[in-house]
Design a protein around this motif. Structure first.
Motif, PDB file in Angstrom:
ATOM      1  N   LEU A 291     -11.812 -12.869  34.407  1.00 20.46           N
ATOM      2  CA  LEU A 291     -10.831 -13.943  34.590  1.00 20.46           C
ATOM      3  C   LEU A 291     -10.095 -14.255  33.517  1.00 20.46           C
ATOM      4  CD1 LEU A 291     -12.350 -16.784  35.964  1.00 20.46           C
ATOM      5  CD2 LEU A 291     -13.812 -16.446  32.968  1.00 20.46           C
ATOM      6  N   LEU A 292      -9.667 -13.855  32.753  1.00 22.85           N
ATOM      7  CA  LEU A 292      -8.765 -14.209  31.816  1.00 22.85           C
ATOM      8  C   LEU A 292      -8.575 -13.483  30.708  1.00 22.85           C
ATOM      9  CD1 LEU A 292     -11.396 -16.867  30.102  1.00 22.85           C
ATOM     10  CD2 LEU A 292      -9.586 -17.443  31.892  1.00 22.85           C
ATOM     11  N   SER A 293      -6.945 -13.658  30.500  1.00 21.37           N
ATOM     12  CA  SER A 293      -6.177 -13.024  29.728  1.00 21.37           C
ATOM     13  C   SER A 293      -5.181 -13.982  29.009  1.00 21.37           C
ATOM     14  CB  SER A 293      -5.952 -11.871  30.483  1.00 21.37           C
ATOM     15  OG  SER A 293      -4.478 -12.997  31.380  1.00 21.37           O
ATOM     16  N   TYR A 294      -5.333 -13.173  27.439  1.00 22.21           N
ATOM     17  CA  TYR A 294      -4.034 -14.079  27.052  1.00 22.21           C
ATOM     18  C   TYR A 294      -3.749 -12.624  25.705  1.00 22.21           C
ATOM     19  CZ  TYR A 294      -1.883 -16.632  23.082  1.00 22.21           C
ATOM     20  OH  TYR A 294      -1.187 -17.405  21.987  1.00 22.21           O
ATOM     21  N   GLY A 295      -2.205 -12.935  26.021  1.00 22.97           N
ATOM     22  CA  GLY A 295      -1.696 -11.856  24.752  1.00 22.97           C
ATOM     23  C   GLY A 295      -0.291 -12.081  24.914  1.00 22.97           C
ATOM     24  N   PRO A 296       0.211 -11.155  24.810  1.00 26.37           N
ATOM     25  CA  PRO A 296       1.479 -11.561  24.368  1.00 26.37           C
ATOM     26  C   PRO A 296       2.247 -10.442  25.451  1.00 26.37           C
ATOM     27  CG  PRO A 296       1.204  -9.822  22.207  1.00 26.37           C
ATOM     28  CD  PRO A 296      -0.039 -10.270  22.811  1.00 26.37           C
ATOM     29  N   ASP A 297       2.777 -10.987  26.365  1.00 27.44           N
ATOM     30  CA  ASP A 297       3.814 -10.799  27.633  1.00 27.44           C
ATOM     31  C   ASP A 297       4.732  -9.606  27.885  1.00 27.44           C
ATOM     32  OD1 ASP A 297       5.161 -10.161  30.169  1.00 27.44           O
ATOM     33  OD2 ASP A 297       6.195 -12.228  29.989  1.00 27.44           O
ATOM     34  N   TYR A 298       3.420  -8.786  27.814  1.00 25.78           N
ATOM     35  CA  TYR A 298       3.731  -6.613  27.808  1.00 25.78           C
ATOM     36  C   TYR A 298       5.453  -6.277  28.488  1.00 25.78           C
ATOM     37  CZ  TYR A 298      -0.419  -5.698  25.954  1.00 25.78           C
ATOM     38  OH  TYR A 298      -1.331  -5.426  25.019  1.00 25.78           O
ATOM     39  N   ALA A 299       5.457  -7.008  29.794  1.00 27.46           N
ATOM     40  CA  ALA A 299       6.512  -7.194  30.393  1.00 27.46           C
ATOM     41  C   ALA A 299       7.990  -7.184  29.753  1.00 27.46           C
ATOM     42  CB  ALA A 299       6.526  -7.944  31.636  1.00 27.46           C
ATOM     43  N   ASP A 300       7.549  -8.210  29.093  1.00 30.33           N
ATOM     44  CA  ASP A 300       8.635  -9.032  28.088  1.00 30.33           C
ATOM     45  C   ASP A 300       8.911  -8.056  26.884  1.00 30.33           C
ATOM     46  OD1 ASP A 300      10.914 -10.687  27.147  1.00 30.33           O
ATOM     47  OD2 ASP A 300       9.767 -10.284  25.286  1.00 30.33           O
ATOM     48  N   PHE A 329       4.208 -15.402  24.807  1.00 31.88           N
ATOM     49  CA  PHE A 329       2.876 -15.203  25.219  1.00 31.88           C
ATOM     50  C   PHE A 329       2.519 -15.195  25.525  1.00 31.88           C
ATOM     51  CE2 PHE A 329       3.301 -14.207  20.663  1.00 31.88           C
ATOM     52  CZ  PHE A 329       2.189 -13.316  20.508  1.00 31.88           C
ATOM     53  N   GLU A 330       0.931 -14.989  27.485  1.00 36.62           N
ATOM     54  CA  GLU A 330       0.843 -16.127  28.485  1.00 36.62           C
ATOM     55  C   GLU A 330      -0.576 -15.967  28.445  1.00 36.62           C
ATOM     56  OE1 GLU A 330       2.476 -13.600  31.525  1.00 36.62           O
ATOM     57  OE2 GLU A 330       0.839 -11.856  31.460  1.00 36.62           O
ATOM     58  N   PHE A 331      -1.116 -16.829  29.047  1.00 32.01           N
ATOM     59  CA  PHE A 331      -2.366 -16.700  29.434  1.00 32.01           C
ATOM     60  C   PHE A 331      -2.322 -17.287  31.742  1.00 32.01           C
ATOM     61  CE2 PHE A 331      -5.711 -21.005  29.885  1.00 32.01           C
ATOM     62  CZ  PHE A 331      -6.443 -20.193  29.747  1.00 32.01           C
ATOM     63  N   VAL A 332      -3.218 -16.401  30.831  1.00 30.58           N
ATOM     64  CA  VAL A 332      -3.494 -15.753  32.780  1.00 30.58           C
ATOM     65  C   VAL A 332      -4.669 -16.414  33.130  1.00 30.58           C
ATOM     66  CG1 VAL A 332      -3.668 -15.092  34.778  1.00 30.58           C
ATOM     67  CG2 VAL A 332      -1.834 -14.939  32.840  1.00 30.58           C
ATOM     68  N   ILE A 333      -5.405 -16.961  34.215  1.00 27.95           N
ATOM     69  CA  ILE A 333      -6.558 -17.803  34.608  1.00 27.95           C
ATOM     70  C   ILE A 333      -6.689 -17.155  36.025  1.00 27.95           C
ATOM     71  CG2 ILE A 333      -8.499 -19.496  35.347  1.00 27.95           C
ATOM     72  CD1 ILE A 333      -7.140 -21.382  33.355  1.00 27.95           C
ATOM     73  N   ASN A 334      -8.167 -16.530  36.224  1.00 29.12           N
ATOM     74  CA  ASN A 334      -8.207 -15.787  38.268  1.00 29.12           C
ATOM     75  C   ASN A 334      -9.567 -16.193  38.311  1.00 29.12           C
ATOM     76  OD1 ASN A 334      -9.129 -14.711  40.119  1.00 29.12           O
ATOM     77  ND2 ASN A 334      -8.922 -12.446  39.110  1.00 29.12           N
ATOM     78  N   LEU A 335      -8.856 -17.736  39.214  1.00 28.44           N
ATOM     79  CA  LEU A 335      -9.909 -18.872  40.108  1.00 28.44           C
ATOM     80  C   LEU A 335     -10.450 -18.162  41.323  1.00 28.44           C
ATOM     81  CD1 LEU A 335      -7.361 -21.477  40.768  1.00 28.44           C
ATOM     82  CD2 LEU A 335      -8.619 -21.380  38.467  1.00 28.44           C
ATOM     83  N   THR A 336     -10.058 -17.333  41.383  1.00 23.58           N
ATOM     84  CA  THR A 336     -11.275 -16.068  42.232  1.00 23.58           C
ATOM     85  C   THR A 336     -12.192 -15.803  41.902  1.00 23.58           C
ATOM     86  OG1 THR A 336      -8.901 -15.597  43.089  1.00 23.58           O
ATOM     87  CG2 THR A 336     -10.931 -14.590  43.987  1.00 23.58           C
ATOM     88  N   THR A 337     -12.041 -15.278  40.500  1.00 23.70           N
ATOM     89  CA  THR A 337     -13.078 -15.147  39.436  1.00 23.70           C
ATOM     90  C   THR A 337     -14.018 -16.524  39.288  1.00 23.70           C
ATOM     91  OG1 THR A 337     -11.926 -12.776  39.554  1.00 23.70           O
ATOM     92  CG2 THR A 337     -13.867 -14.087  37.685  1.00 23.70           C
ATOM     93  N   ALA A 338     -13.534 -17.178  39.019  1.00 22.12           N
ATOM     94  CA  ALA A 338     -14.022 -18.703  38.572  1.00 22.12           C
ATOM     95  C   ALA A 338     -14.849 -19.296  39.790  1.00 22.12           C
ATOM     96  CB  ALA A 338     -13.507 -19.354  37.999  1.00 22.12           C
ATOM     97  N   LYS A 339     -14.491 -18.686  40.811  1.00 22.73           N
ATOM     98  CA  LYS A 339     -14.708 -19.612  41.885  1.00 22.73           C
ATOM     99  C   LYS A 339     -15.946 -18.903  41.768  1.00 22.73           C
ATOM    100  CE  LYS A 339     -14.439 -20.758  46.921  1.00 22.73           C
ATOM    101  NZ  LYS A 339     -14.053 -20.789  47.831  1.00 22.73           N
ATOM    102  N   ALA A 340     -16.276 -17.694  42.049  1.00 21.12           N
ATOM    103  CA  ALA A 340     -17.367 -15.772  42.255  1.00 21.12           C
ATOM    104  C   ALA A 340     -18.126 -16.744  40.861  1.00 21.12           C
ATOM    105  CB  ALA A 340     -16.640 -15.216  41.894  1.00 21.12           C
ATOM    106  N   LEU A 341     -18.587 -17.180  39.896  1.00 20.42           N
ATOM    107  CA  LEU A 341     -18.701 -17.141  38.197  1.00 20.42           C
ATOM    108  C   LEU A 341     -19.497 -18.655  39.152  1.00 20.42           C
ATOM    109  CD1 LEU A 341     -17.245 -15.396  36.092  1.00 20.42           C
ATOM    110  CD2 LEU A 341     -18.704 -14.460  37.130  1.00 20.42           C
ATOM    111  N   GLY A 342     -19.111 -19.891  39.417  1.00 18.82           N
ATOM    112  CA  GLY A 342     -19.597 -20.398  39.559  1.00 18.82           C
ATOM    113  C   GLY A 342     -18.794 -21.693  38.643  1.00 18.82           C
TER     114      GLY A 342
END
Length: 358
Positions: A291-300, A329-342
């Protein structure tokens, strides 16, 4: 058998049978003579003027970078693309100005020492790896430079003597994982107002994960949450850990290490099946239902690791290069998962996200 013919070119006698260059005192130009001594000086100056690739070919060795992959090629593809792109920008082109040897541990820490020993036998010029694999590389060699693109606590785990003067043959980038624990918990509490019991999964045989698990448990209790520890050591421990979940568990916090990274798809699938929102350290681990990720930008961080490798290949000692800290740092939300979880994600958080996966 007839003797091989001698090739005479501009007064230089080449004997193909013996491969001996014979240099007589002959006239090479109109009215000028060149002695052996003068000719040798001439050849030496000409060789020095050869293009660099030609001289590198004469040396018969390109610098070799050994990539000790803690997990799998698919899990590292985005990071390595960034790493290789930056190396090309700096003039290091695989197959032309340097070579790369890739080895993959597939999340099994027992492979680290074996791969490190192989790199020592291959006489690579620098080893690039992450986390716990750094210690295995350090134990295998005290002379080959080692660059860690990602490490949780390089000072506390004894990888370096200090962050400003690492010493020995090791340097790299620290992810400061424990510094972002509080932010991750804040995000979970904002998005899950009823959050009370939170499972914390980590590989207890990995020092960095153990450190973060303790930090998460302490921070969770401070916030009035009830942390439930799920300890794993092998891929086979993951499914039983989910079986041990208590009723009423509201979320899953996954501590990063090569084991959980390599098995993130399995973890996310099981979490989604248990209807558990998950928090991961970076975007690449959201595949399969995270669902969520937050942390250092590993690619950078991998891009910056390429800068460190460049310095080392150009002669700087790794022990003189300070350990660097994350700057992005990057904050990412998976909206597909959020929808699946309601789950409904507030608009304020949607605007804060660096990326929305749909």
């Amino acid at each position: 058998m007839a003797a091989a013919p001698l090739d005479v070119t501009n007064g230089i006698i080449l004997n193909p049978k013996s491969a001996i260059l014979c240099i007589p005192d002959v006239v090479l130009g109109v009215g000028e003579a060149m002695t052996r001594r003068e000719f040798i000086a001439f050849v030496g100056g000409t060789a020095a003027a050869w293009p660099l690739p030609a001289r590198a070919q004469q040396a018969n060795k390109l610098p070799i970078i050994g990539i000790l992959g803690a997990s799998s090629p698919s899990g590292w593809s985005r990071w390595l693309d960034t790493f290789q792109r930056r190396l090309r920008e700096l003039g290091w082109i695989e197959g032309r100005t340097m070579a790369v040897e890739y080895r993959w541990a597939e999340g099994r820490s027992e492979r680290y020492a074996e791969i490190a020993a192989e790199f020592v036998r291959l006489k690579v010029d620098v080893i690039v790896t992450v986390g716990g694999a750094v210690l295995a590389a350090k134990q295998a060699t005290s002379t080959i430079p080692i660059v860690f693109a990602i490490a949780v606590d390089p000072l506390g785990s004894g990888l370096v003597a200090s962050l400003t003067q690492p010493g020995a043959n090791v340097t790299g980038l620290s992810v400061q994982s424990t510094d972002v624990v509080g932010k991750r918990l804040d995000i979970l509490r904002e998005l899950l107002p009823r959050l009370h019991r939170m499972a914390v999964m980590g590989n207890v045989s990995y020092a960095g994960a153990t450190l973060e698990m303790r930090e998460v448990e302490a921070a969770a209790r401070t916030l009035g949450l009830d942390p439930l520890t799920l300890e794993i050591k092998r891929p086979e421990d993951i499914a039983p850990a989910f079986d041990a979940l208590k009723d009423g568990t509201d979320a899953l916090y996954v501590c990063p290490d090569p084991l959980t990274n390599a098995n993130h798809l399995r973890i996310n699938t099981l979490a989604l099946g248990a209807r558990l929102p998950t928090m991961h350290p970076h975007r690449d681990l959201l595949e399969g239902g995270g669902l969520l990720s937050y942390g250092p930008d590993y690619a950078d961080m991998w891009r910056r690791a390429a800068d460190l490798v460049d310095k080392i290949l150009r002669g700087t000692k790794p022990g003189d290069i300070p350990v660097e800290q994350p700057t992005k740092f990057e904050f990412v939300i998976n909206l597909t998962t959020a929808k699946a979880l309601g789950l409904t994600i507030p608009a304020s958080y949607l605007s804060l996200a660096d990326e929305l996966i749909e």
